[in-house]
Design a protein around this motif. Structure first.
Motif, mmCIF file in Angstrom:
data_model
loop_
_atom_site.group_PDB
_atom_site.id
_atom_site.type_symbol
_atom_site.label_atom_id
_atom_site.label_comp_id
_atom_site.label_asym_id
_atom_site.label_seq_id
_atom_site.Cartn_x
_atom_site.Cartn_y
_atom_site.Cartn_z
ATOM 1 N N GLU A 282 0.262 3.164 1.441
ATOM 2 C CA GLU A 282 -0.714 4.105 0.903
ATOM 3 C C GLU A 282 -2.119 3.520 0.971
ATOM 4 O OE1 GLU A 282 -2.372 7.494 -0.540
ATOM 5 O OE2 GLU A 282 -0.350 7.159 0.250
ATOM 6 N N THR A 283 -2.251 2.224 0.696
ATOM 7 C CA THR A 283 -3.552 1.564 0.840
ATOM 8 C C THR A 283 -4.006 1.584 2.287
ATOM 9 O OG1 THR A 283 -3.226 0.123 -1.085
ATOM 10 C CG2 THR A 283 -4.767 -0.639 0.607
ATOM 11 N N LEU A 284 -3.099 1.218 3.184
ATOM 12 C CA LEU A 284 -3.431 1.215 4.616
ATOM 13 C C LEU A 284 -3.782 2.616 5.095
ATOM 14 C CD1 LEU A 284 -3.577 -0.045 7.436
ATOM 15 C CD2 LEU A 284 -1.076 0.133 7.565
ATOM 16 N N ARG A 285 -3.062 3.615 4.611
ATOM 17 C CA ARG A 285 -3.344 5.000 5.006
ATOM 18 C C ARG A 285 -4.772 5.394 4.644
ATOM 19 N NH1 ARG A 285 -3.122 10.315 3.293
ATOM 20 N NH2 ARG A 285 -2.939 9.648 1.130
ATOM 21 N N LYS A 286 -5.256 4.943 3.502
ATOM 22 C CA LYS A 286 -6.634 5.241 3.102
ATOM 23 C C LYS A 286 -7.631 4.578 4.055
ATOM 24 C CE LYS A 286 -5.555 5.891 -1.791
ATOM 25 N NZ LYS A 286 -5.713 5.360 -3.172
ATOM 26 N N TYR A 287 -7.314 3.364 4.490
ATOM 27 C CA TYR A 287 -8.212 2.672 5.427
ATOM 28 C C TYR A 287 -8.209 3.363 6.797
ATOM 29 C CZ TYR A 287 -8.099 -1.083 1.909
ATOM 30 O OH TYR A 287 -8.193 -1.815 0.750
ATOM 31 N N HIS A 288 -7.032 3.825 7.226
ATOM 32 C CA HIS A 288 -6.971 4.603 8.474
ATOM 33 C C HIS A 288 -7.754 5.909 8.322
ATOM 34 C CE1 HIS A 288 -4.386 1.891 10.474
ATOM 35 N NE2 HIS A 288 -3.242 2.279 9.985
ATOM 36 N N GLN A 289 -7.656 6.524 7.141
ATOM 37 C CA GLN A 289 -8.384 7.771 6.910
ATOM 38 C C GLN A 289 -9.891 7.541 7.020
ATOM 39 O OE1 GLN A 289 -6.750 10.994 6.048
ATOM 40 N NE2 GLN A 289 -8.723 11.424 6.990
ATOM 41 N N ALA A 290 -10.344 6.392 6.530
ATOM 42 C CA ALA A 290 -11.769 6.067 6.629
ATOM 43 C C ALA A 290 -12.202 5.967 8.087
ATOM 44 C CB ALA A 290 -12.064 4.758 5.895
ATOM 45 N N CYS A 291 -11.349 5.387 8.926
ATOM 46 C CA CYS A 291 -11.649 5.318 10.353
ATOM 47 C C CYS A 291 -11.738 6.718 10.956
ATOM 48 C CB CYS A 291 -10.574 4.496 11.074
ATOM 49 S SG CYS A 291 -10.615 4.624 12.877
ATOM 50 N N ILE A 292 -10.758 7.546 10.690
ATOM 51 C CA ILE A 292 -10.735 8.895 11.256
ATOM 52 C C ILE A 292 -11.963 9.685 10.807
ATOM 53 C CG2 ILE A 292 -9.485 11.098 11.230
ATOM 54 C CD1 ILE A 292 -6.903 9.418 10.922
#
Length: 487
Positions: A282-292
């Motif tokens: 879930e933490t990593l998903r937020k960081y990927h979301q920031a990239c997108i």
């Protein structure tokens, strides 16, 4: 007659009152419909917010604009409250847009007003960006990493590789690699430690290398690599707003620089993020979301650019177990998944006997190479993790992602090359490396995944083949056609 009628009338009256009281009790015990929020406001990049519903009977929840405003039960219940997740995609327009979510139980009706700010983005440019992520990755016959170069601590040549020139990329293409993954460091090239501003001279150098790929008409996959571990090694510590902001800042700068490049340039959010639990995903998903979000909001061709997000530990098993909830991408069919393949580690990574608690280096791999593991060399081959294991791992990726429209990049794979004193053992090892390269490349493509080899099989400066067994294995595996797929 009157004597009989009166008792019957009295009994009917008593029953009627009892039934009425029973209905009143049911009505009193049934919680009336209530909703925790009357309105939700989102930024132009979209995102997620929640609200709660309490109701003692069946009810319906619907979105007026499900194509960009999605509402779904979040599976959480708190003392009779149902949680709902509202997800909005990026608003590509400069105008504010509105919608609503309706909640009704047939008697009462509530609405949650949805407002999303308009964006101030450059106009979308779809020219040269017509292919889906699946189509792009399936256009890569076989890929190669520009390894130990732009990601090297201390500078481009600090890890022993020559300075990258147009000839290096041309030699890769001449050897059949039409996809180049560019591992890249950024954090060591910020202007100073107080900001996330990338030095102009470093951005210019990365741009120069990407241009070499564009000149050669090959696909380039540009990432944020290990980079000192500021993102991937911090994940076990929990969500960190400063990490997310740095990720967003870096990608906004990168995306702005490359906004006008066509679909031959692909972005990859990270490298090998250190995550292995649901909370860490879930933490990593937020960081990927920031990239997108950062990429999409730079507009232009970036609204349609393919972006790859990395699985926890880039591990196939963790990908299939944890990645049920992917980041939101406002652009359909432009998101892909990245995993790496270094299994078994005793064959692919371990370079010294006993380095891992007594584990022995595995010299031989593949069912046909068992014959070399005789006598004292029996410990140098393992029954598990041979060809059937490779096939099963990529079947998982097909079933979980490819079959659902998400392409997969095998961004790294390779093995530990060894020089052995016994000529027969060396022959078995060489054949093992060839078999491994062939099997991973072939099985990846057979299951719709794109292979991108890590290490060197040719001389960068001359183009000469330096590792014939591995090169032959890669080339034989690349003959496999991609599994055909249509969404």
């Amino acid at each position: 007659m009157k004597q009989l009628f009166y008792p019957l009338f009295l009994l009917f009256t008593i029953l009627n009152v009892a039934c009425s009281n029973d209905n009143d009790d049911k009505q009193a015990n049934s919680s009336p419909l209530s909703v925790s929020k009357q309105s939700l406001t989102f930024s132009a990049v979209g995102g997620e917010q929640t609200f709660y519903v309490q109701c003692g009977c069946d009810y319906e929840v619907t979105s007026a604009n499900p194509e960009w405003c999605v509402v779904e039960a979040d599976g959480e219940r708190f003392t009779g409250l149902d949680q709902y997740l509202v997800s909005l995609t990026l608003n590509p327009s400069t105008a504010v847009r509105t919608s609503s979510i309706t909640i009704t139980d047939g008697r009462d009706t509530y609405q949650v007003a949805i407002t999303q700010e308009g964006g101030n983005f450059p106009d979308p440019d779809s020219s040269g960006m017509s292919h889906t992520a699946m189509e792009l990755l399936h256009s890569i016959r076989k890929g190669w990493n520009l390894y130990n170069t732009l990601e090297a601590s201390g500078g481009e040549t600090a890890w022993g590789q020559p300075l990258t020139t147009q000839a290096v990329i041309d030699n890769a293409k001449a050897n059949g690699f039409n996809g180049i993954r560019i591992p890249c460091a950024w954090n060591q090239y910020v202007v100073d430690g107080t900001t996330s501003d990338i030095k102009p001279e470093w951005m210019a150098r990365v741009k120069e290398v990407v241009d070499y790929c564009m000149n050669a008409d090959v696909y380039a996959i540009l990432n944020i690599h290990w980079d000192g571990g500021w993102l991937e090694n911090d994940i076990p510590n929990g969500y960190n707003e400063a990490v997310e902001e740095k990720q967003r800042s870096f990608w906004k700068q990168i995306a702005t620089t490359f906004r006008d490049y066509d679909e031959h340039l692909i972005f990859a959010s990270a490298n090998e993020p250190n995550a292995e639990t649901p909370d860490q995903w879930e933490t990593l998903r937020k960081y990927h979301q920031a990239c997108i979000d950062a990429v999409r909001t730079t507009g232009g061709r970036n609204l349609y650019r393919t972006i790859l997000i990395q699985a926890p530990n880039t591990n196939i098993d963790l990908a299939t177990e944890l990645m049920s909830n992917l980041p939101n991408d406002p652009t359909p069919d432009r998101l892909g998944i990245e995993v790496h393949f270094y299994a078994p580690a005793t064959f692919c990574i371990l370079d010294e006997d006993g380095a891992w608690g007594g584990a022995m280096c595995q010299w031989f791999w593949g069912e046909e190479q068992e014959k070399y593991a005789t006598g004292d060399l029996a410990v140098r081959w393992q029954k598990d993790n041979n060809e059937p294991y490779v096939r099963e791992q990529f079947r998982k990726m097909y079933d979980t992602f490819v079959s659902k429209g998400y392409p997969v990049l095998v961004g790294e794979y390779g093995m530990m090359r060894r020089t052995l004193s016994d000529p027969t053992a060396q022959e078995g090892h060489d054949l093992s490396c060839k078999a491994f390269a062939r099997s991973v490349t072939s099985e990846a493509k057979a299951h719709g995944c794109t292979p991108c080899y890590w290490a060197g099989a040719f001389d960068r400066l001359t183009g000469d083949i330096t590792d014939a067994p591995v090169y032959e294995g890669l080339e034989e595996g690349a003959q496999t056609e991609y599994l055909s797929f249509s969404k």
